[in-house]
Design a protein around this motif. Structure first.
Motif, PDB file in Angstrom:
ATOM      1  N   ARG A  79      -3.407  -0.281   7.235  1.00 36.83           N
ATOM      2  CA  ARG A  79      -2.342  -0.977   6.491  1.00 36.83           C
ATOM      3  C   ARG A  79      -2.101  -2.350   7.081  1.00 36.83           C
ATOM      4  N   PRO A 126      -1.960   2.128  -0.525  1.00 40.71           N
ATOM      5  CA  PRO A 126      -1.450   2.016   0.851  1.00 40.71           C
ATOM      6  C   PRO A 126      -1.116   3.368   1.480  1.00 40.71           C
ATOM      7  N   ARG A 127      -0.580   4.309   0.664  1.00 45.98           N
ATOM      8  CA  ARG A 127      -0.195   5.591   1.246  1.00 45.98           C
ATOM      9  C   ARG A 127      -1.396   6.378   1.739  1.00 45.98           C
ATOM     10  N   ASN A 153      -3.310  -5.497  -3.867  1.00 42.04           N
ATOM     11  CA  ASN A 153      -2.381  -6.042  -2.886  1.00 42.04           C
ATOM     12  C   ASN A 153      -2.880  -7.386  -2.374  1.00 42.04           C
ATOM     13  N   ASN A 157       6.681  -4.235   9.134  1.00 43.17           N
ATOM     14  CA  ASN A 157       6.499  -2.980   8.402  1.00 43.17           C
ATOM     15  C   ASN A 157       5.430  -3.094   7.326  1.00 43.17           C
ATOM     16  N   TYR A 158       4.598  -4.113   7.430  1.00 40.00           N
ATOM     17  CA  TYR A 158       3.480  -4.356   6.501  1.00 40.00           C
ATOM     18  C   TYR A 158       3.936  -4.806   5.123  1.00 40.00           C
ATOM     19  N   ALA A 159       4.974  -4.125   4.547  1.00 42.45           N
ATOM     20  CA  ALA A 159       5.482  -4.511   3.227  1.00 42.45           C
ATOM     21  C   ALA A 159       4.382  -4.599   2.183  1.00 42.45           C
ATOM     22  N   LEU A 160       3.487  -3.611   2.165  1.00 43.56           N
ATOM     23  CA  LEU A 160       2.470  -3.566   1.107  1.00 43.56           C
ATOM     24  C   LEU A 160       3.125  -3.062  -0.173  1.00 43.56           C
ATOM     25  N   TYR A 161       2.585  -3.487  -1.313  1.00 43.25           N
ATOM     26  CA  TYR A 161       3.115  -3.004  -2.588  1.00 43.25           C
ATOM     27  C   TYR A 161       2.553  -1.607  -2.841  1.00 43.25           C
ATOM     28  N   PRO A 162       3.421  -0.588  -2.855  1.00 47.20           N
ATOM     29  CA  PRO A 162       2.933   0.800  -2.866  1.00 47.20           C
ATOM     30  C   PRO A 162       2.187   1.179  -4.139  1.00 47.20           C
ATOM     31  N   HIS A 163       2.484   0.499  -5.238  1.00 47.52           N
ATOM     32  CA  HIS A 163       1.876   0.892  -6.505  1.00 47.52           C
ATOM     33  C   HIS A 163       0.589   0.129  -6.787  1.00 47.52           C
ATOM     34  N   MET A 164       0.152  -0.677  -5.823  1.00 46.96           N
ATOM     35  CA  MET A 164      -1.087  -1.426  -6.036  1.00 46.96           C
ATOM     36  C   MET A 164      -2.139  -0.971  -5.036  1.00 46.96           C
TER      37      MET A 164
END
Ligand SMILES: Nc1ncnc2c1ncn2[C@@H]1O[C@H](COP(=O)(O)OP(=O)(O)O)[C@@H](O)[C@H]1O
Ligand SMILES: [Mg+2]
Lengths: 349, 285
Positions: free
Chosen positions: A139, A131-132, A95, A83-90
């Motif tokens: 991603r 990321p969004r 990231n 699920n990639y698991a990127l940090y959404p706030h960065m």
């Protein structure tokens, strides 16, 4: 870069035996694919290598050192998640540089490394996005970028492509392969897709309900599957299996057909066994009769599902065959390309 | 090209629904705004005017009732006390509840469910039932008539709800974020600081506002635990206008109107963090 040695590894979740005596030695720089059906324990094994799951028994070495009890950050591995698991706030750049920041590398060094990785992955235009604001494929590339800036000893991938559409999946496959050839970092890659395993791996580990079924180079697994599970799992469309007995030096199937044996099969007269024929090695013009059920022409090939004594039998022909449902085909197969397995244990004979 | 006019049968119900929504929202707004406006207007009236004409506009606008309060020293002292107590209470509540909620969400240990249950039971008890034991405890700790004597119990009463809300939020964060952070070299503390907290801003703001308002409006705790007027927060300050025989309602209304302002300012300052969708893009949805 490093070797990974998995010795007698066991995993219990409470009373549930998830992994049973796993042994795999992975050479420095090798690209190994763990493949198997969903729920067979691939992710569990990968998480144990990463240090995200505890190891119940056995020994895990990375680069020669036992790491059973080391936390993930001391194992020098990088992991790409399904699920990639990127940090959404960065942002993308943050990231990718996060692990270096945690490591307290100098800021200009982080910047240089992130930019270099971004260039490799074609992300240099996206470094300030969140990321969004990215597509699935982008991603995925950021997740890979986050792994490669670290220059870790080992890359771990857990079904990284399964959330992408078919076309993107094929191109990312090539990208990951290219990346590996360029960086030559030891890689362990988990997938449930045998096609992905065959095309990407230096060596494949086939797993089935918590045990290793067979380890080998892709073509070895294809040519000499050690058991019916591997034989049925590797190759698409799947191998045809028939139960029957050895009679007069031939395999006499319960469905009425009769097949010549491969010369290296160690069987005795009257032995009960399972016979395997890959659809792509079925030839037109033999002495086995099969009644056509459906014909699926793709242009380059013709796939025919036929009825053989009440069982389905799949054939894949390289030429165009003008057969109609209801027609009877005469087919055969090169005996050297067929496989015989013990009917009880499923092991290759 | 001219587009086809939409089927009127499709459009009408939509407009009707919208109208209905506006009506309901308008009604609710009125319910909330009307008392506020009545209060604010009441502050401009004379005592006699208020008695004969409680809801209308003032016959004479007594601006001096507001300016007297604003120019006097008492209002600012009460505000300062309330601000200090509320701000520190919010800080203590957030600090303790984030740490506790994070532990409950991510660390497995023996007796965890029991402790969580114990904290949740705290939600059931109103402040009033705890008054006596609280008074005794605070006295024994030597905190009577100090700010801390009010702040600590206030925070404690906010903790149950805060931990509940935050734990839910922390558990909803994708587990793979923790895995990714661990692999990237974080321990739990760094994960908390770099990932959990920034992603929890909406819930932090929500919990902060709830705790702030609760502490800003509280009456009973400071009444029991404070006894010198120098430390009174504003709800106790109102008593100043309540004589033995008469109550200056018009002054109380003006005072109350002025005390609402800081609460509104705090709300406006934090509400921008209460936005959904901060976690969008973490994992494929
Ligand atoms: N945390 C867990 N607790 C209990 N059982 C688990 C846990 N994680 C995985 N399992 C079980 O272990 C088996 C292997 O899971 P997993 O490694 O995720 O499979 P795969 O990745 O091959 O699909 C599954 O049967 C799963 O239900
Ligand atoms: Mg899995």
């Amino acid at each position: 870069m490093a070797t990974v040695e998995i010795t007698n590894i066991e995993k219990y979740y409470g009373g549930y035996h998830a992994l049973n005596d796993i042994n795999v030695d992975i050479a420095d720089g090798e690209f190994v694919v763990l493949v198997g059906p969903s729920g067979c324990g691939k992710s569990t094994l990968l998480q144990m290598i990463a240090g995200l799951e505890t190891i119940t028994g056995g020994e895990l070495r990375i680069g020669g050192d036992v790491v059973n009890y080391l936390p993930p950050k001391q194992r020098d591995i990088a992991m790409v998640f399904q699920n990639y698991a990127l940090y959404p706030h960065m942002t993308v750049g943050q990231n990718m540089g996060f692990s270096l920041r945690i490591r307290r590398d100098p800021a200009d060094e982080i910047k240089a490394k992130v930019e270099r990785a971004a260039k490799i992955l074609n992300l240099d235009q996206l470094l300030d996005r969140f990321p969004r604001e990215l597509s699935g494929g982008q991603r995925q590339r950021v997740a890979m970028g986050r792994a490669i800036v670290r220059e870790p000893q080992v890359f771990l991938f857990d079904e990284p492509l399964s959330n992408l559409d078919a076309k993107l999946r094929l191109s990312m496959r090539t990208e990951i392969k290219e990346l590996h050839q360029r960086l030559k970092t030891t890689t362990i890659y988990v997938t449930h897709d045998q096609d992905e395993a065959m095309t990407m791996a230096d060596r494949i580990v086939v797993m089935n309900t918590g045990v290793v079924s067979q380890i080998g180079a892709p073509l070895d697994l294809y040519d000499r599957p050690a058991n019916t599970f591997v034989a049925g799992f590797i190759g698409s469309p799947a191998m045809n299996f028939m139960d029957g007995t050895i009679q007069g030096g031939k395999f006499q199937a319960a469905n009425g057909s009769s097949w010549a044996l491969p010369s290296d099969a160690k069987v005795t007269e009257g032995q009960r066994c399972t016979f395997g024929v890959r659809p792509e090695f079925v030839e037109a013009g033999g002495d086995v009769a099969a009644k056509v059920i459906v014909t699926e022409p793709t242009g380059s090939e013709t796939q025919i599902v036929a009825d053989m004594g009440g069982e389905h039998f799949t054939c894949l022909f390289n030429e165009r065959i003008a057969a109609q449902p209801g027609d009877t085909l005469k087919i055969g197969a090169d005996p050297e390309k067929c496989h015989v397995f013990d009917i009880e244990t499923g092991l290759r004979l | 090209m001219q587009s086809e006019p939409l089927d009127p049968g499709l459009r009408k119900p939509w407009n009707f629904v919208l109208l209905y929504k506006y009506l309901v929202l308008g009604f609710v707004t009125l319910l909330i705004i009307a008392p506020l406006i009545t209060t604010a207007l009441g502050g401009f009236k004379s005592a006699a005017d208020l008695r004969t004409n409680p809801f209308g506009l003032p016959t004479v606008w007594h601006w001096n009732q507001y300016t007297d309060i604003l120019l006097g020293i008492d209002y600012w002292r009460y505000m300062g006390n309330s601000m200090l107590i509320s701000a520190i209470s919010v800080f203590v509540t957030l600090l303790c509840s984030t740490l506790a909620a994070f532990t409950f969400a991510h660390v497995k240990f023996f007796g965890k469910e029991f402790i969580v249950g114990y904290l949740m039971v705290g939600l059931l008890f109103p402040v009033a039932t705890a008054i006596l034991p609280l008074f005794v405890k605070v006295r024994d700790m030597g905190l009577l008539n100090t700010y801390w004597g009010v702040i600590l119990p206030t925070s404690a009463f906010s903790l149950g709800m805060s931990i509940l809300l935050m734990r839910n939020m922390f558990e909803k964060l994708p587990r793979e974020l923790l895995s990714a952070a661990l692999v990237d070299g974080c321990g739990y503390i760094r994960f908390f600081w770099h990932i959990t907290l920034p992603l929890s801003r909406p819930i932090l703001a929500t919990v902060g506002i709830i705790a702030f308002v609760a502490s800003w409006n509280q009456y009973v705790l400071p009444l029991i635990l404070l006894n010198s007027e120098e430390r009174y927060p504003w709800p106790l300050g109102i008593m100043e206008y309540q004589g033995e025989f008469t109550t200056d309602w018009h002054l109380i209304l003006a005072f109350v109107t002025l005390t609402v302002i800081p609460a509104i300012v705090v709300f406006l300052a934090t509400q921008k963090y209460i936005v959904a969708g901060l976690t969008a893009g973490a994992v494929k949805g």
